[in-house]
Design an enzyme around this catalytic site. Structure first.
Site, short mmCIF file in Angstrom:
data_model
loop_
_atom_site.label_atom_id
_atom_site.label_comp_id
_atom_site.label_asym_id
_atom_site.label_seq_id
_atom_site.Cartn_x
_atom_site.Cartn_y
_atom_site.Cartn_z
CB CYS A 1 13.37 9.07 7.68
SG CYS A 1 14.35 8.16 6.50
CE LYS B 1 -1.82 2.91 2.60
NZ LYS B 1 -1.75 4.03 1.66
CD GLU C 1 10.27 12.95 11.18
OE1 GLU C 1 9.15 12.43 11.24
OE2 GLU C 1 11.26 12.39 10.67
CD GLU D 1 12.88 5.05 8.41
OE1 GLU D 1 12.62 5.93 9.28
OE2 GLU D 1 12.97 5.28 7.20
O1 TXE Z 1 2.66 9.79 7.25
P1 TXE Z 1 1.86 8.47 7.59
P2 TXE Z 1 2.11 11.20 6.71
C1 TXE Z 1 6.55 11.73 9.18
C2 TXE Z 1 6.75 13.21 8.97
C3 TXE Z 1 5.42 13.66 8.47
C4 TXE Z 1 4.49 12.76 9.24
C5 TXE Z 1 3.14 12.57 8.63
O2 TXE Z 1 7.06 13.82 10.19
O3 TXE Z 1 5.17 14.99 8.77
O4 TXE Z 1 5.16 11.53 9.29
O5 TXE Z 1 3.25 12.15 7.29
C6 TXE Z 1 -0.23 4.88 5.79
N1 TXE Z 1 -2.69 2.18 9.37
N2 TXE Z 1 7.05 10.93 8.10
O6 TXE Z 1 0.81 11.59 7.35
O7 TXE Z 1 0.45 8.77 7.90
C7 TXE Z 1 -0.30 6.00 4.79
O8 TXE Z 1 -1.39 5.83 3.93
C8 TXE Z 1 -1.82 1.79 8.43
C9 TXE Z 1 8.27 10.25 8.34
O9 TXE Z 1 2.12 11.18 5.26
O10 TXE Z 1 2.67 7.77 8.60
C10 TXE Z 1 1.06 5.88 4.12
O11 TXE Z 1 1.02 4.84 3.16
N3 TXE Z 1 -1.25 2.63 7.55
C11 TXE Z 1 8.58 9.25 7.33
C12 TXE Z 1 1.98 5.50 5.28
O12 TXE Z 1 1.11 4.97 6.29
C13 TXE Z 1 -1.56 3.93 7.63
C14 TXE Z 1 8.10 9.39 5.98
C15 TXE Z 1 2.76 6.65 5.88
O13 TXE Z 1 1.89 7.69 6.20
C16 TXE Z 1 -2.45 4.42 8.60
C17 TXE Z 1 6.85 10.10 5.88
C18 TXE Z 1 -3.02 3.48 9.50
N4 TXE Z 1 -3.85 3.86 10.47
C19 TXE Z 1 6.39 10.84 6.91
N5 TXE Z 1 -2.55 5.76 8.45
C20 TXE Z 1 9.87 8.52 7.42
N6 TXE Z 1 10.05 7.68 8.43
O14 TXE Z 1 10.68 8.66 6.55
C21 TXE Z 1 -1.75 6.09 7.42
N7 TXE Z 1 -1.16 4.99 6.91
#
Ligand code: TXE
Length: 492
Positions: free
Chosen positions: A284, A175, A385, A250
């Site tokens: 990240c 996904k 972050e 991660e």
């Molecule tokens: O991330 P999400 P978002 C951090 C960064 C950013 C914040 C939010 O600080 O501002 O996260 O970003 C899926 N069950 N990083 O909202 O929501 C979602 O559809 C299962 C750090 O975009 O964590 C996507 O595919 N999955 C980071 C994935 O999770 C769920 C990189 C990541 O989205 C879900 C990006 C749920 N309940 C953002 N809700 C890094 N570690 O590099 C959402 N998703």
């Protein structure tokens, strides 16, 4: 507008209820493609297809060498499609074409590396202490792996999961982020072209808050590999715990880039810039805290601000652009909110500090490269972050204080150290609580080197030899060779 379909069980399909969503170009702020908006029933059929493919002889009876050959064929296709996929990523997530091309051209290496590893996964013969039995181990795949990936390096972060998971013999339900699904679907076509049996790689597109929990809790899913935000990661971990599913997580960081008084100043300036303004800070591993020794603090800040001021902001599809847009509208709002928080906390604004309105930015979602100085280590801007081009500079007086500040957050993904002293470099590499420590460099990654977080930055490792173990389980097999059945009422 281009209309995409999802990949389930080898078929290109719409969502069962025909719903779609628009994906937007962050540079123009306009929608450019339609993506299927999967519901729970779509997840069900993708998991069923992956489970069926896992058990089908076309995958399960394939020799490990043949599996490796398939993965290598995919890597060849990826090589020839790298620039086309990079263009799509830039259109969809706004990251620089130079960075996306670099990632895409390097990405096949992960597949070649893990393809090579596929037929080198070996069990062990245990020199068992008990007479009359032979004991050996087998390394077996887990089953259906749910890969959940973010928008910042969409194909790269998926690759870190898919390459070892496939090499180990698992099947996949992937996904991608709702903000970057187009390139994932293009990627899916290459798995088909390479000749993977139907259902080995399935791609379900949609919103995390609609299908994420259903996917993670699905009884047909055997393992979760997740990269994303801290809070979502917590929720994924909690839901996975209900059915005791193994996870790799991660979850980002608040990495410290530490500049000592004996650093080569120009190199350290470039290193700090690459840590926070490359990819507009949306990585990240962003070095979002610069810890600078008090004795060089003013000179370093002046040099850094002067250098950062020259960064060319604008169209990410131009080769000479250095700072591109923010990938999502919510992320733009989040970054601007953190700038307000830092101002209110009393950090001193030395550069930027607002939404960029340079004509080169058009209608895009840009934030000026922003530098705060005199940041206190406990301020929110130094602890949380931001995931944007916002740097917090913190002064320090001694090596011990630098270590204490660097380690003083909930995260532990990465750290940078700028020094000419080998003793200091080695001491720091030992004392810093981070999964990656870079000395006199920053943001280097390779398929060969393990990557992952200490503390709240995550669980498990991606890349490198040990990554394949995240997708395997060990089985112990006992064979009687004594020819006689021992007393059945006591343990053998
Ligand atoms: O991330 P999400 P978002 C951090 C960064 C950013 C914040 C939010 O600080 O501002 O996260 O970003 C899926 N069950 N990083 O909202 O929501 C979602 O559809 C299962 C750090 O975009 O964590 C996507 O595919 N999955 C980071 C994935 O999770 C769920 C990189 C990541 O989205 C879900 C990006 C749920 N309940 C953002 N809700 C890094 N570690 O590099 C959402 N998703």
């Amino acid at each position: 507008m281009k209309k995409y379909q999802m990949l389930i069980g080898g078929q290109w399909v719409d969502a069962l209820d025909d719903r779609t969503f628009d994906t937007e170009n962050p540079f123009t702020g306009t929608a450019w493609a339609q993506i299927p908006r999967a519901g729970a029933r779509d997840v069900d059929r993708a998991v069923a297809a992956a489970a069926q493919a896992f058990n089908a002889p076309s995958w399960s009876a394939l020799s490990a060498s043949a599996r490796g050959a398939l993965i290598r064929r995919f890597a060849d296709l990826l090589t020839t499609n790298a620039d086309r996929l990079a263009d799509i990523e830039t259109r969809d997530n706004g990251k620089l074409i130079a960075e996306m091309r670099g990632q895409l051209r390097y990405m096949p290496q992960w597949y070649y590396y893990f393809a090579g590893l596929a037929d080198k996964v070996e069990g062990r013969v245990i020199p068992i202490d008990k007479p009359g039995v032979f004991n050996f181990t087998r390394e077996e795949p887990l089953g259906v792996v749910a890969a959940i990936t973010p928008w910042n390096s969409p194909l790269m972060l998926a690759t870190w999961k898919l390459a070892p998971a496939l090499a180990a013999g698992n099947t996949i339900v992937w996904k991608p982020s709702e903000f970057s699904s187009a390139s994932a679907l293009e990627f899916g076509a290459l798995f088909e072209e390479a000749g993977f049996p139907p259902g080995v790689v399935n791609i379900v597109t949609g919103f995390g808050n609609e299908i994420g929990e259903h996917l993670v809790s699905h009884p047909g899913v055997d393992k979760i590999a997740f990269t994303g935000g801290d809070r979502t990661g917590q929720s994924v971990y909690q839901i996975a715990a209900r059915s005791i599913k193994p996870v790799t997580l991660e979850l980002g960081g608040k990495s410290a880039n530490i500049v000592f008084e004996d650093a080569v100043l120009d190199d350290a300036v470039k290193g700090v810039v690459s840590g926070i303004f490359a990819a507009s800070g949306q990585t990240c591993i962003a070095g979002s805290r610069a810890l600078v020794h008090r004795s060089i603090y003013p000179a370093f800040v002046d040099a850094l601000v002067a250098f950062a001021r020259t960064a060319r902001i604008g169209d990410p599809s131009r080769d000479d652009t250095q700072v591109g847009p923010i990938t999502t509208r919510p992320q733009l709002a989040k970054i601007l909110e953190y700038i307000e928080i830092a101002n209110a906390e009393g950090a001193k604004l030395a550069l930027g500090g607002k939404r960029a309105t340079d004509p080169a930015c058009g209608e895009g979602w840009f934030v000026e490269p922003t530098i705060f100085t005199d940041v206190g280590p406990k301020m929110r801007i130094a602890q949380e972050e931001v995931f944007g081009p916002v740097l917090a500079i913190i002064p320090f007086e001694s090596d011990e204080e630098a270590i204490e500040i660097a380690n003083g957050t909930i995260y532990g993904l990465a750290a940078g150290v700028w020094t000419q002293s080998i003793t200091r470099a080695l001491t720091m590499s030992q004392k810093l609580k981070a999964g990656t420590v870079w000395i006199n460099t920053y943001r280097a990654v390779s398929y060969m080197s393990p990557f992952g977080g200490f503390k709240r930055s995550g669980i498990g490792r991606e890349s490198g030899l040990s990554a394949i173990r995240e997708y395997l389980q060990e089985k112990s097999v006992w064979i009687d060779i004594s020819g006689s059945v021992p007393n059945p009422f006591v343990q053998r």
